[in-house]
Design an enzyme around this catalytic site. Structure first.
Site, PDB file in Angstrom:
ATOM      1  N   CYS A 112       0.820  -1.220   0.000  1.00 23.40           N
ATOM      2  CA  CYS A 112       0.000   0.000   0.000  1.00 23.40           C
ATOM      3  C   CYS A 112       0.851   1.266   0.000  1.00 23.40           C
ATOM      4  CB  CYS A 112      -0.940   0.000   1.204  1.00 23.40           C
ATOM      5  SG  CYS A 112      -2.132  -1.350   1.108  1.00 23.40           S
ATOM      6  N   HIS A 253      -3.466   7.045   2.532  1.00 21.73           N
ATOM      7  CA  HIS A 253      -3.853   5.760   1.952  1.00 21.73           C
ATOM      8  C   HIS A 253      -5.269   5.429   2.432  1.00 21.73           C
ATOM      9  CE1 HIS A 253      -3.905   1.685   0.746  1.00 21.73           C
ATOM     10  NE2 HIS A 253      -3.826   1.206   1.972  1.00 21.73           N
ATOM     11  N   ASN A 283     -10.048  -0.190  -0.776  1.00 20.46           N
ATOM     12  CA  ASN A 283      -8.589  -0.110  -0.739  1.00 20.46           C
ATOM     13  C   ASN A 283      -8.032  -0.645  -2.061  1.00 20.46           C
ATOM     14  OD1 ASN A 283      -5.864  -0.389  -0.293  1.00 20.46           O
ATOM     15  ND2 ASN A 283      -6.068  -1.379   1.700  1.00 20.46           N
TER      16      ASN A 283
HETATM   17  N1  COA Z   1     -18.866  -8.597   8.004  1.00 25.19           N
HETATM   18  C1  COA Z   1     -19.415  -8.828   9.214  1.00 25.19           C
HETATM   19  N2  COA Z   1     -18.684  -9.128  10.287  1.00 25.19           N
HETATM   20  C2  COA Z   1     -17.355  -9.200  10.159  1.00 25.19           C
HETATM   21  C3  COA Z   1     -16.711  -8.985   8.922  1.00 25.19           C
HETATM   22  C4  COA Z   1     -17.521  -8.675   7.822  1.00 25.19           C
HETATM   23  N3  COA Z   1     -17.019  -8.434   6.602  1.00 25.19           N
HETATM   24  N4  COA Z   1     -15.393  -9.129   9.093  1.00 25.19           N
HETATM   25  C5  COA Z   1     -15.198  -9.440  10.376  1.00 25.19           C
HETATM   26  N5  COA Z   1     -16.373  -9.489  11.035  1.00 25.19           N
HETATM   27  C6  COA Z   1     -16.626  -9.764  12.432  1.00 25.19           C
HETATM   28  C7  COA Z   1     -15.519 -10.548  13.073  1.00 25.19           C
HETATM   29  O1  COA Z   1     -15.678 -11.922  12.867  1.00 25.19           O
HETATM   30  C8  COA Z   1     -15.661 -10.179  14.519  1.00 25.19           C
HETATM   31  O2  COA Z   1     -16.701 -10.927  15.093  1.00 25.19           O
HETATM   32  P1  COA Z   1     -16.579 -11.461  16.609  1.00 25.19           P
HETATM   33  O3  COA Z   1     -16.486 -10.239  17.452  1.00 25.19           O
HETATM   34  O4  COA Z   1     -17.843 -12.230  16.786  1.00 25.19           O
HETATM   35  O5  COA Z   1     -15.351 -12.294  16.645  1.00 25.19           O
HETATM   36  C9  COA Z   1     -16.115  -8.728  14.464  1.00 25.19           C
HETATM   37  O6  COA Z   1     -16.664  -8.544  13.160  1.00 25.19           O
HETATM   38  C10 COA Z   1     -14.993  -7.763  14.683  1.00 25.19           C
HETATM   39  O7  COA Z   1     -13.901  -8.128  13.864  1.00 25.19           O
HETATM   40  P2  COA Z   1     -12.555  -7.360  13.855  1.00 25.19           P
HETATM   41  O8  COA Z   1     -11.592  -7.991  12.941  1.00 25.19           O
HETATM   42  O9  COA Z   1     -12.126  -7.141  15.288  1.00 25.19           O
HETATM   43  O10 COA Z   1     -13.079  -5.959  13.260  1.00 25.19           O
HETATM   44  P3  COA Z   1     -12.336  -4.625  13.102  1.00 25.19           P
HETATM   45  O11 COA Z   1     -13.125  -3.561  13.716  1.00 25.19           O
HETATM   46  O12 COA Z   1     -10.883  -4.724  13.463  1.00 25.19           O
HETATM   47  O13 COA Z   1     -12.417  -4.397  11.526  1.00 25.19           O
HETATM   48  C11 COA Z   1     -11.000  -4.502   9.586  1.00 25.19           C
HETATM   49  C12 COA Z   1     -11.769  -5.301  10.641  1.00 25.19           C
HETATM   50  C13 COA Z   1     -10.260  -5.505   8.695  1.00 25.19           C
HETATM   51  C14 COA Z   1     -11.999  -3.710   8.781  1.00 25.19           C
HETATM   52  C15 COA Z   1      -9.998  -3.559  10.296  1.00 25.19           C
HETATM   53  O14 COA Z   1      -9.281  -4.255  11.275  1.00 25.19           O
HETATM   54  C16 COA Z   1      -9.031  -2.917   9.349  1.00 25.19           C
HETATM   55  O15 COA Z   1      -9.413  -2.076   8.559  1.00 25.19           O
HETATM   56  N6  COA Z   1      -7.736  -3.242   9.462  1.00 25.19           N
HETATM   57  C17 COA Z   1      -6.710  -2.655   8.649  1.00 25.19           C
HETATM   58  C18 COA Z   1      -6.846  -3.170   7.267  1.00 25.19           C
HETATM   59  C19 COA Z   1      -5.822  -2.638   6.349  1.00 25.19           C
HETATM   60  O16 COA Z   1      -5.467  -1.514   6.451  1.00 25.19           O
HETATM   61  N7  COA Z   1      -5.403  -3.531   5.438  1.00 25.19           N
HETATM   62  C20 COA Z   1      -4.680  -3.278   4.267  1.00 25.19           C
HETATM   63  C21 COA Z   1      -3.309  -2.863   4.436  1.00 25.19           C
HETATM   64  S1  COA Z   1      -3.193  -1.208   4.361  1.00 25.19           S
END
Ligand code: COA
Length: 329
Positions: A112, A253, A283
């Site tokens: 990224c 980003h 993204n």
């Molecule tokens: N739809 C519904 N529920 C979802 C889901 C989806 N697409 N993805 C995950 N969940 C659920 C999980 O299973 C979890 O459930 P649980 O509490 O019962 O275990 C809950 O939602 C929370 O998941 P979590 O991973 O803690 O959510 P989050 O708030 O951290 O959001 C991302 C997840 C991936 C959106 C976030 O962590 C993120 O943006 N990370 C950085 C990503 C990034 O920048 N990546 C690219 C490199 S730059």
């Protein structure tokens, strides 16, 4: 000699993948995606077309804007994590499709942060006087390496491309002013695509185990992204004696709206000082920053003399900031 941006353009495919579409594909819902990420839809490139297609479209828009031909290019850098093929480079395919007959080029793998790494790299060739016209492209067809049965990743990523042209300027205070880039490979385990490289070549087993897709520990990446983008951005502002009110536009980003908001808040920037288009494209990895810059330019959110700050974080971990003084009218 300074390197300045003299042209900017972008390309996104027509086909949209909305949150409602994803509801039909995995166990997710529009409300979760919107509140947790800020994304409403992404663009998906058709099968049969590859990253170079989008890179060529973006670069062509820059050249049309400039009224120049591809023969004038000295160097093409393509920042991408989704090359057409591992051999040869996507830059080679772009050179061929553009019919740029007097240049060289290469791909830059920075996840990224690829585009801001490429911008810093391209500017060195211009500042030394070695090259006059350098095309810096960020392009990714993330849909090629996403598992559309994995709700942790498939809701986040999309396809797109953006490009800028770098040229020399005699002005002392213009263009790419400063950059701070960082790499911490201990983060590789938190965000990667396990198979398909020399560590784990493609085999029936890697296919069966679905190892040719991006996997990430979202929470870990999330925390590091906020901390590190804020740190390098604060430092670059400080060492250039800039306060938050001096920044016309932060181009972060676009990985998650909550990451963008947190970084902007910690930097003391107002909402109108931040470029956000994640709701439309998700993204797009190396494409997010040039895509947002291109739209901001079209919307006249940047004018000559404005300070523009770019920052990115991603796989590696790799992150950084570029500070530039805008010159294009
Ligand atoms: N739809 C519904 N529920 C979802 C889901 C989806 N697409 N993805 C995950 N969940 C659920 C999980 O299973 C979890 O459930 P649980 O509490 O019962 O275990 C809950 O939602 C929370 O998941 P979590 O991973 O803690 O959510 P989050 O708030 O951290 O959001 C991302 C997840 C991936 C959106 C976030 O962590 C993120 O943006 N990370 C950085 C990503 C990034 O920048 N990546 C690219 C490199 S730059």
């Amino acid at each position: 000699m300074r390197a300045i941006i003299t042209g900017v353009g972008h390309f996104v495919p027509d086909e949209r993948l909305t949150n409602q579409d994803l509801e039909q594909m995995v166990d997710t819902n529009d409300e979760w995606i919107t509140t947790r990420t800020g994304i409403r839809e992404r663009r998906i490139l058709k099968q049969g077309k590859a990253t170079s297609h989008m890179a060529v479209q973006a670069a062509t828009r820059v050249m049309e804007q400039k009224g120049m031909t591809a023969d004038e290019l000295d160097l093409i850098i393509v920042a991408t994590s989704t090359p057409n093929t591992l051999i040869p480079s996507t830059a080679a395919r772009v050179q061929d499709e553009l019919n740029a007959r007097d240049c060289w080029g290469f791909d830059l793998s920075g996840g990224c942060s690829g585009f801001i790494f490429a911008l810093a790299t391209g500017s060195q060739f211009v500042e030394t006087g070695r090259h006059q016209k350098v095309m810096v492209i960020g392009a990714d067809k993330m849909s090629a390496i996403i598992d559309y049965e994995d709700r942790n990743t498939c809701v986040i990523f999309g396809d797109g491309a953006g490009a800028v042209l770098l040229e020399p300027s005699e002005a002392e205070d213009a263009g790419i002013e400063d950059f701070i880039h960082r790499l911490d490979g201990s983060g590789h385990k938190h965000l990667n695509m396990p198979a398909g490289g020399s560590e784990m070549p493609a085999s029936q087993e890697t296919l069966d185990r679905k190892l040719h897709y991006v996997v990430q520990e979202g929470k870990t990446v999330f925390k590091h992204a906020i901390t590190e983008m804020t740190e390098v951005s604060s430092r670059i502002m400080e060492r250039n004696s800039l306060s938050p009110k001096d920044i016309r536009l932060l181009i972060p980003h676009q990985a998650n709206l909550r990451i963008i908001d947190a970084v902007a808040r910690r930097l003391g920037l107002d909402h109108d000082q931040v470029a956000i288009n994640i709701q439309h494209y998700g993204n797009t990895t190396a494409a997010t920053i040039p895509l947002a810059l291109s739209e901001a330019f079209q919307e006249k959110r940047v004018t000559p003399g404005d300070w523009v700050l770019m920052t990115a974080f991603g796989a590696g971990f790799a992150w950084g900031s570029v500070l530039l003084k805008w010159t294009l009218d």
